[in-house]
Design a protein around this motif. Sequence first.
Motif, PDB file in Angstrom:
ATOM      1  N   GLY A  10       0.824  -1.215   0.000  1.00  0.00           N
ATOM      2  CA  GLY A  10       0.000   0.000   0.000  1.00  0.00           C
ATOM      3  C   GLY A  10       0.851   1.255   0.000  1.00  0.00           C
ATOM      4  O   GLY A  10       0.557   2.218  -0.713  1.00  0.00           O
ATOM      5  N   ALA A  11       1.916   1.248   0.818  1.00  0.00           N
ATOM      6  CA  ALA A  11       2.840   2.394   0.835  1.00  0.00           C
ATOM      7  C   ALA A  11       3.489   2.568  -0.533  1.00  0.00           C
ATOM      8  O   ALA A  11       3.652   3.690  -1.023  1.00  0.00           O
ATOM      9  N   TRP A  12       3.854   1.456  -1.161  1.00  0.00           N
ATOM     10  CA  TRP A  12       4.459   1.503  -2.497  1.00  0.00           C
ATOM     11  C   TRP A  12       3.461   2.046  -3.518  1.00  0.00           C
ATOM     12  O   TRP A  12       3.804   2.870  -4.369  1.00  0.00           O
ATOM     13  N   GLU A  13       2.211   1.610  -3.426  1.00  0.00           N
ATOM     14  CA  GLU A  13       1.190   2.061  -4.373  1.00  0.00           C
ATOM     15  C   GLU A  13       0.988   3.576  -4.287  1.00  0.00           C
ATOM     16  O   GLU A  13       0.820   4.246  -5.305  1.00  0.00           O
ATOM     17  N   ARG A  14       1.036   4.115  -3.073  1.00  0.00           N
ATOM     18  CA  ARG A  14       0.844   5.557  -2.893  1.00  0.00           C
ATOM     19  C   ARG A  14       2.046   6.368  -3.383  1.00  0.00           C
ATOM     20  O   ARG A  14       1.902   7.541  -3.717  1.00  0.00           O
ATOM     21  N   SER A  15       3.232   5.772  -3.438  1.00  0.00           N
ATOM     22  CA  SER A  15       4.457   6.549  -3.685  1.00  0.00           C
ATOM     23  C   SER A  15       5.230   6.200  -4.941  1.00  0.00           C
ATOM     24  O   SER A  15       6.127   6.940  -5.311  1.00  0.00           O
ATOM     25  N   HIS A  16       4.928   5.075  -5.578  1.00  0.00           N
ATOM     26  CA  HIS A  16       5.862   4.599  -6.601  1.00  0.00           C
ATOM     27  C   HIS A  16       5.969   5.504  -7.821  1.00  0.00           C
ATOM     28  O   HIS A  16       7.047   5.676  -8.360  1.00  0.00           O
TER      29      HIS A  16
END
Length: 200
Positions: free
Chosen positions: A108-114
């Motif tokens: 989820g953190a990756w999805e928000r920032s990638h």
Amino acid sequence: MHFLGNDEADSEVHADFAHASSFAPGLLSEVATLALDLLHDPRGSSFQERLSGFADAHEIDSTALKSVARGLVFLFRGAARHNLLPAQVHEDCLALGLLEGAAGALSGAWERSHRALVGSMAGRGGLRCRKVVDMEWKFGVTAATDEIGQIGATYLHLKLVIDAGNGAFEEVFMELTLPQFYDFLADMEKAKSHIDLLST
């Protein structure tokens, strides 16, 4: 693992994620945000101070926290290099021994920032793109060596001429086994399809 270009993770990476498995998903998500901020802006993130403050605020052993942060930075840097989807990051987290909740927090953190991270790495040279001007290759077979198992092994000598900018060229030499060459070729075809997709 996807973030390693389908290579296996070494024992240090497994140790970092073993520490991460003891963190609650919410806490792990906050550490992921710190790691992603560091990758997004290495100079302005004041990472060490924020990490120390985080350890104090949550009463976490700083050594374990640094280990987790190191593992997450390694994971997200590899994910950016290989342009991974959140689902692929999720799979890698599960493969590294994290539970579903923790893997979901990290993906989820990756999805928000990638998207922003990949863009910033490309903008500051973290992802360097240089044009291949020429390529020469030769196949060979090992005829004599001091290792009996290597006799008869097929290899490929590859010479790439790369535009280094300002009219200068750089020659890069590689020696690859056939499986390495096929992996390299697949990566180049994948890169070309991404470039073709983006240019249309």
